[in-house]
Design an enzyme around this catalytic site. Sequence first.
Site, PDB file in Angstrom:
ATOM      1  N   LYS A 201      67.540  59.075  56.513  1.00 28.71           N
ATOM      2  CA  LYS A 201      68.547  59.582  55.582  1.00 28.71           C
ATOM      3  C   LYS A 201      68.155  61.013  55.246  1.00 28.71           C
ATOM      4  O   LYS A 201      66.976  61.326  55.069  1.00 28.71           O
ATOM      5  CB  LYS A 201      68.533  58.716  54.322  1.00 28.71           C
ATOM      6  CG  LYS A 201      69.349  59.276  53.188  1.00 28.71           C
ATOM      7  CD  LYS A 201      70.467  58.340  52.803  1.00 28.71           C
ATOM      8  CE  LYS A 201      71.395  58.987  51.784  1.00 28.71           C
ATOM      9  NZ  LYS A 201      72.553  59.662  52.393  1.00 28.71           N
ATOM     10  N   GLU A 277      52.447  64.446  54.481  1.00 25.78           N
ATOM     11  CA  GLU A 277      53.621  65.226  54.072  1.00 25.78           C
ATOM     12  C   GLU A 277      54.690  64.330  53.442  1.00 25.78           C
ATOM     13  O   GLU A 277      54.965  63.236  53.955  1.00 25.78           O
ATOM     14  CB  GLU A 277      54.219  65.948  55.280  1.00 25.78           C
ATOM     15  CG  GLU A 277      53.270  66.951  55.906  1.00 25.78           C
ATOM     16  CD  GLU A 277      53.939  67.888  56.906  1.00 25.78           C
ATOM     17  OE1 GLU A 277      53.458  69.012  57.049  1.00 25.78           O
ATOM     18  OE2 GLU A 277      54.941  67.490  57.537  1.00 25.78           O
ATOM     19  N   ARG A 294      45.117  67.005  61.433  1.00 26.58           N
ATOM     20  CA  ARG A 294      44.414  68.244  61.780  1.00 26.58           C
ATOM     21  C   ARG A 294      44.379  69.135  60.557  1.00 26.58           C
ATOM     22  O   ARG A 294      44.937  68.805  59.517  1.00 26.58           O
ATOM     23  CB  ARG A 294      45.173  68.948  62.902  1.00 26.58           C
ATOM     24  CG  ARG A 294      46.638  69.166  62.509  1.00 26.58           C
ATOM     25  CD  ARG A 294      47.370  70.085  63.428  1.00 26.58           C
ATOM     26  NE  ARG A 294      48.797  70.035  63.205  1.00 26.58           N
ATOM     27  CZ  ARG A 294      49.469  70.686  62.268  1.00 26.58           C
ATOM     28  NH1 ARG A 294      48.822  71.442  61.393  1.00 26.58           N
ATOM     29  NH2 ARG A 294      50.776  70.582  62.163  1.00 26.58           N
TER      30      ARG A 294
HETATM   31  P1  ADP Z   1      58.227  68.339  62.114  1.00 22.54           P
HETATM   32  O1  ADP Z   1      57.104  67.402  62.412  1.00 22.54           O
HETATM   33  O2  ADP Z   1      59.096  68.613  63.294  1.00 22.54           O
HETATM   34  O3  ADP Z   1      57.792  69.574  61.405  1.00 22.54           O
HETATM   35  P2  ADP Z   1      58.977  66.959  59.648  1.00 22.54           P
HETATM   36  O4  ADP Z   1      59.319  65.535  59.675  1.00 22.54           O
HETATM   37  O5  ADP Z   1      57.631  67.351  59.143  1.00 22.54           O
HETATM   38  O6  ADP Z   1      59.200  67.561  61.128  1.00 22.54           O
HETATM   39  O7  ADP Z   1      60.075  67.760  58.845  1.00 22.54           O
HETATM   40  C1  ADP Z   1      60.130  69.182  58.803  1.00 22.54           C
HETATM   41  C2  ADP Z   1      61.038  69.660  57.674  1.00 22.54           C
HETATM   42  O8  ADP Z   1      62.346  69.117  57.815  1.00 22.54           O
HETATM   43  C3  ADP Z   1      60.607  69.248  56.290  1.00 22.54           C
HETATM   44  O9  ADP Z   1      59.685  70.121  55.737  1.00 22.54           O
HETATM   45  C4  ADP Z   1      61.932  69.270  55.545  1.00 22.54           C
HETATM   46  O10 ADP Z   1      62.286  70.588  55.220  1.00 22.54           O
HETATM   47  C5  ADP Z   1      62.897  68.771  56.553  1.00 22.54           C
HETATM   48  N1  ADP Z   1      63.072  67.288  56.471  1.00 22.54           N
HETATM   49  C6  ADP Z   1      62.403  66.351  57.173  1.00 22.54           C
HETATM   50  N2  ADP Z   1      62.826  65.109  56.869  1.00 22.54           N
HETATM   51  C7  ADP Z   1      63.795  65.247  55.940  1.00 22.54           C
HETATM   52  C8  ADP Z   1      64.655  64.321  55.247  1.00 22.54           C
HETATM   53  N3  ADP Z   1      64.612  63.017  55.465  1.00 22.54           N
HETATM   54  N4  ADP Z   1      65.550  64.826  54.371  1.00 22.54           N
HETATM   55  C9  ADP Z   1      65.640  66.164  54.154  1.00 22.54           C
HETATM   56  N5  ADP Z   1      64.877  67.076  54.796  1.00 22.54           N
HETATM   57  C10 ADP Z   1      63.970  66.636  55.676  1.00 22.54           C
END
Ligand code: ADP
Length: 450
Positions: A201, A277, A294
């Site tokens: 979501k 995170e 890491r």
């Molecule tokens: P990656 O591993 O590709 O960096 P992440 O899962 O850490 O991906 O998500 C990167 C960014 O995407 C987050 O910092 C946030 O800004 C946005 N994001 C990720 N998941 C969500 C979510 N469920 N709802 C809103 N924003 C999200």
Amino acid sequence: MFEKVLIANRGEIAHRIAQVLRAHGVRSVAVYSEADAQAPHVKAADEAICIGPPPVAQSYLNQAKILEVARQTGAQAIHPGYGLLSENAGFARAVAEAGLVFVGPTPEAIEGMGDKAQARATAQAAGVPVVPGSDGPVTDDAHAAALAEAMGYPVLVKAAAGGGGIGMQQVKKAAKLKRALQSCRDRGASSFGNDAVYLEKYIESPRHIEVQVLFDHHGHGVHLFERECTLQRRHQKVVEEAPSPFVERTPGLREGLTQAALAAARAIGYRNAGTVEFIVGPDGQFYFIEMNTRLQVEHPVTEAITGVDLIGWQLRIAAGEPLTLQQADLAISGAAVECRLYAEDPARKFMPQPGHLGAFVPPTGEGVRVDVGVTAHQPVTPYYDPMIAKLMAVAPDRATALARAKSALEGFVIEGLTTNRDFVAEVLGTPEVQAGDFDTGWLENYAKGR
Ligand code: ADP
């Protein structure tokens, strides 16, 4: 502690690791590509060996060559930095099989958290809240459509092996889902060799807040509080700070986040430094999104507010030493901000702008630290990440840290390249940033409206 460590990375992080090794009396071995012969990490290390041509596949990702250099130079351990081979479980295994120590967690922990769909399940089983989404990867489009309908749009399609925001797609209505699934699968396959995707979501108006943890090999672990990483462009962080202004003003949130982070790390038998995170909604609800197994780019803001030498601890833990930090002794002192300086153009969708660097004079001053990945009069090539430096400012309070970072950026001499320096300096002075009042979409919107 080790006597000699090989640094399997480049740029500011390899430079920084070399400096930390020196501070601990450990000899360092740098590896570099033909494009990096003049790079600061090469000069900062005790020994430096060229391992191949500029493309990373032929140099910084050449595992066999890096292991050969480790053997030749007599290094006992390999620090992978971040990016490149840092989350490659196969490399961690190969390092161990070569009789060397990988400075990081076990290959099993890397794998367990590297598959993000599996990581969600691990976190959930440990009682950590996750974003509502699919249980594991989605393979069937009709099933994905039914799930998305049940969750309610907007949803995010994410690559299970993802990183750096690659492949991730926000979908606002059902008609666009099929295409997003396909394009995310394609990006996953081409960037990570894995086309598995999953659904989450989309949390509206979210913040990205993460918790640093450290665990030793004897079952002892601590958290080092949170970092606010909400100021992003293209799902990648630009300005990070510690502590988080949102956590500071939301009762109970720090306790919730830090305990959830420790639980997620324990669930996977985590060792060494890691980051859990979270996405945090405006209501203060938080959800696990992933664990980075890491060191993070933004680790210096945590070092600045806790006084803990994270790279030093990574090395000591890898050498088998017990973590002597106790949770009760750790406290937040002051506020720190980090600005990532990229060779990129904020006016053109933050596109990377490689070129030839002219004068390059990092600022100095009270509470200011600059970790550099380049030297003056050098080409900045398109082969690597366009980040050229990180500027950190620490002060007794957040307003002063922001002011210090802003004036330090304004005094940072960078000639010959288009960078985000002026943009970031301007952003630090906005009422929203000053008030700590933003979400993950704010920075891009601000850039568009300039
Ligand atoms: P990656 O591993 O590709 O960096 P992440 O899962 O850490 O991906 O998500 C990167 C960014 O995407 C987050 O910092 C946030 O800004 C946005 N994001 C990720 N998941 C969500 C979510 N469920 N709802 C809103 N924003 C999200």
